[in-house]
Design a protein around this motif. Structure first.
Motif, mmCIF file in Angstrom:
data_model
loop_
_atom_site.group_PDB
_atom_site.id
_atom_site.type_symbol
_atom_site.label_atom_id
_atom_site.label_comp_id
_atom_site.label_asym_id
_atom_site.label_seq_id
_atom_site.Cartn_x
_atom_site.Cartn_y
_atom_site.Cartn_z
ATOM 1 N N GLU A 203 0.820 -1.209 0.000
ATOM 2 C CA GLU A 203 0.000 0.000 0.000
ATOM 3 C C GLU A 203 0.856 1.263 0.000
ATOM 4 N N LYS A 204 2.085 1.151 0.480
ATOM 5 C CA LYS A 204 2.944 2.323 0.607
ATOM 6 C C LYS A 204 3.942 2.486 -0.532
ATOM 7 N N ILE A 205 4.289 1.394 -1.232
ATOM 8 C CA ILE A 205 5.338 1.512 -2.245
ATOM 9 C C ILE A 205 4.894 1.143 -3.650
ATOM 10 N N GLU A 206 3.738 0.517 -3.796
ATOM 11 C CA GLU A 206 3.292 0.089 -5.120
ATOM 12 C C GLU A 206 2.393 1.153 -5.762
ATOM 13 N N ASP A 207 2.513 1.302 -7.071
ATOM 14 C CA ASP A 207 1.599 2.186 -7.795
ATOM 15 C C ASP A 207 0.173 1.658 -7.708
ATOM 16 N N ASP A 208 0.023 0.345 -7.808
ATOM 17 C CA ASP A 208 -1.273 -0.308 -7.681
ATOM 18 C C ASP A 208 -1.098 -1.505 -6.758
ATOM 19 N N PRO A 209 -1.447 -1.366 -5.475
ATOM 20 C CA PRO A 209 -1.246 -2.479 -4.534
ATOM 21 C C PRO A 209 -1.967 -3.758 -4.926
ATOM 22 N N ALA A 210 -3.059 -3.628 -5.706
ATOM 23 C CA ALA A 210 -3.780 -4.823 -6.137
ATOM 24 C C ALA A 210 -3.030 -5.582 -7.229
ATOM 25 N N GLU A 211 -2.122 -4.892 -7.916
ATOM 26 C CA GLU A 211 -1.290 -5.506 -8.952
ATOM 27 C C GLU A 211 0.168 -5.165 -8.663
ATOM 28 N N PRO A 212 0.729 -5.731 -7.604
ATOM 29 C CA PRO A 212 2.078 -5.339 -7.179
ATOM 30 C C PRO A 212 3.140 -5.726 -8.197
ATOM 31 N N ARG A 213 4.105 -4.816 -8.388
ATOM 32 C CA ARG A 213 5.204 -5.061 -9.322
ATOM 33 C C ARG A 213 6.553 -5.149 -8.604
ATOM 34 N N ARG A 214 6.615 -4.631 -7.381
ATOM 35 C CA ARG A 214 7.866 -4.678 -6.620
ATOM 36 C C ARG A 214 7.905 -5.912 -5.717
ATOM 37 N N ILE A 215 6.951 -6.018 -4.790
ATOM 38 C CA ILE A 215 6.889 -7.192 -3.904
ATOM 39 C C ILE A 215 5.836 -8.126 -4.469
ATOM 40 N N VAL A 216 6.296 -9.189 -5.093
ATOM 41 C CA VAL A 216 5.378 -10.081 -5.792
ATOM 42 C C VAL A 216 5.221 -11.385 -5.017
ATOM 43 N N THR A 217 4.068 -11.992 -5.184
ATOM 44 C CA THR A 217 3.776 -13.273 -4.549
ATOM 45 C C THR A 217 4.305 -14.403 -5.414
ATOM 46 N N VAL A 218 5.031 -15.312 -4.798
ATOM 47 C CA VAL A 218 5.473 -16.538 -5.462
ATOM 48 C C VAL A 218 4.572 -17.647 -4.942
ATOM 49 N N TRP A 219 3.614 -18.048 -5.732
ATOM 50 C CA TRP A 219 2.590 -18.966 -5.260
ATOM 51 C C TRP A 219 3.200 -20.284 -4.792
ATOM 52 N N GLY A 220 2.753 -20.721 -3.643
ATOM 53 C CA GLY A 220 3.259 -21.953 -3.052
ATOM 54 C C GLY A 220 4.570 -21.788 -2.312
ATOM 55 N N VAL A 221 5.143 -20.567 -2.358
ATOM 56 C CA VAL A 221 6.414 -20.316 -1.678
ATOM 57 C C VAL A 221 6.278 -19.148 -0.711
ATOM 58 N N GLY A 222 6.182 -17.931 -1.234
ATOM 59 C CA GLY A 222 6.105 -16.751 -0.374
ATOM 60 C C GLY A 222 6.187 -15.483 -1.199
ATOM 61 N N TYR A 223 7.262 -14.705 -1.008
ATOM 62 C CA TYR A 223 7.377 -13.403 -1.668
ATOM 63 C C TYR A 223 8.804 -13.175 -2.147
ATOM 64 N N ARG A 224 8.930 -12.292 -3.165
ATOM 65 C CA ARG A 224 10.241 -11.851 -3.605
ATOM 66 C C ARG A 224 10.143 -10.382 -4.018
ATOM 67 N N TYR A 225 11.303 -9.706 -4.005
ATOM 68 C CA TYR A 225 11.361 -8.339 -4.510
ATOM 69 C C TYR A 225 11.822 -8.371 -5.956
ATOM 70 N N GLU A 226 11.043 -7.742 -6.831
ATOM 71 C CA GLU A 226 11.334 -7.725 -8.252
ATOM 72 C C GLU A 226 11.793 -6.328 -8.646
ATOM 73 N N PRO A 227 13.076 -6.144 -8.993
ATOM 74 C CA PRO A 227 13.563 -4.828 -9.387
ATOM 75 C C PRO A 227 12.886 -4.327 -10.657
ATOM 76 N N ALA A 228 12.885 -3.016 -10.830
ATOM 77 C CA ALA A 228 12.204 -2.420 -11.969
ATOM 78 C C ALA A 228 12.873 -2.769 -13.285
ATOM 79 N N ASP A 229 14.162 -3.099 -13.253
ATOM 80 C CA ASP A 229 14.867 -3.402 -14.493
ATOM 81 C C ASP A 229 14.751 -4.869 -14.889
ATOM 82 N N ALA A 230 13.893 -5.614 -14.133
ATOM 83 C CA ALA A 230 13.735 -7.044 -14.449
ATOM 84 C C ALA A 230 13.013 -7.230 -15.773
#
Length: 230
Positions: A203-230
Motif C-alpha cells: 500500500e505504501k510503495i506500489e503504484d497499484d497495490p492490487a497488482e504489485p510489481r515490486r513485492i510479488v507473490t510466489v505462489w506456493g512459496v512466499g514473496y520476492r522483490y522484483e527490481p524495476a529493471d527485471a
C-alpha cells in the motif's frame, strides 16, 4: 539505563505477571489500565516499547494503536488480544502493530518478543549504512529512512526491516517462515503476521497495490522483490 516498557492492560492479574517478568528481564516497566491513560503515558514518558491489550475501557487497543501511529516517533507496539476473531488481530497489524500475542500466552515468549523488537529498534543509526535504490525507491539502512520519489515513507519498524531484507536479495523467493525468522527474529508465531506486513508495504510503495510489481507473490512459496529493471 534500562529501556522503558509501557504495559497497557486493564486485567490486573495479567498485567502484574507481565510487569514482573519484564522487570526481572531488566526493563523499566510502567503500567496503565485504559486507552486514554496510555496515550498520556506515551506522551509524558516516551517509552521504548508499548505492550498493548486490545480490549480496554474507553479507547480500545485498536484506537490507541491508530493514534500512536500518527506520532512521528514510531514507538514499537506488541498487541495482546483475548479475542478469537482473526480479523481483529489482522486489523491491529494493519494499523501498525509490530507483533501480537493471543491470550493466554507465555510471559517468557512475550519477554523474548519484546527483546527482539527492541534490539531491532536500537540498532545504531548512521553506522554500517547501506543505500538500497530501485526506480525511485530509496532505503537508507543507517538512518532507517525510506523514500519513494523523494517523499519519506512512514514505515513501522518491521515494515522497514522487511523491505530492506527483500531489497537486499532481489529476485530471491522467501518463504513466510524464513521471513518470520530473519526479520522478526524467531521461528515461531503466526505466518499471517508476514502476510499483513507485505500488504501494508504494498500500500505504501506500489503504484497499484492490487497488482504489485515490486513485492510479488510466489505462489506456493512466499514473496520476492522484483527490481524495476527485471
Amino acid at each position: 539505563m534500562a529501556q522503558r516498557v509501557l504495559v497497557v492492560d486493564d486485567d490486573r492479574t495479567v498485567s502484574d505477571v507481565v510487569c514482573r517478568y519484564l522487570e526481572h528481564a531488566g526493563y523499566d516497566v510502567s503500567h496503565v489500565g485504559d486507552g486514554l491513560a496510555a496515550l498520556d503515558a506515551v506522551r509524558d514518558h516516551a517509552p521504548h516499547l508499548v505492550v498493548l491489550d486490545l480490549m480496554l475501557p474507553g479507547l480500545d487497543g485498536l484506537q490507541v494503536c491508530r493514534r500512536l501511529r500518527e506520532r512521528p516517533d514510531g514507538v514499537p507496539i506488541i498487541m495482546l488480544t483475548a479475542r478469537g476473531d482473526e480479523a481483529d488481530r489482522v486489523l491491529g497489524l494493519q494499523l501498525g502493530a509490530d507483533d501480537y500475542l493471543g491470550k493466554p500466552f507465555s510471559p517468557r515468549e512475550l519477554v523474548l518478543r519484546v527483546g527482539s523488537v527492541l534490539r531491532r529498534a536500537g540498532e545504531p543509526a548512521g553506522t554500517a549504512a547501506e543505500l538500497l535504490v530501485d526506480a525511485g525507491l530509496e532505503v537508507a539502512t543507517g538512518p532507517r529512512v525510506a523514500r519513494l520519489h523523494g517523499r519519506e515513507l512512514a514505515l513501522t519498524l518491521r515494515e522497514f526491516d522487511l523491505l530492506a531484507h527483500l531489497m537486499r536479495q532481489p529476485r530471491r523467493a522467501f518463504r513466510r517462515t524464513e521471513l518470520l525468522e530473519r526479520v522478526w527474529g524467531w521461528n515461531f508465531g503466526d505466518q499471517s503476521t508476514v502476510t499483513v506486513h507485505v500488504r501494508r508495504l504494498r500500500e505504501k510503495i506500489e503504484d497499484d497495490p492490487a497488482e504489485p510489481r515490486r513485492i510479488v507473490t510466489v505462489w506456493g512459496v512466499g514473496y520476492r522483490y522484483e527490481p524495476a529493471d527485471a
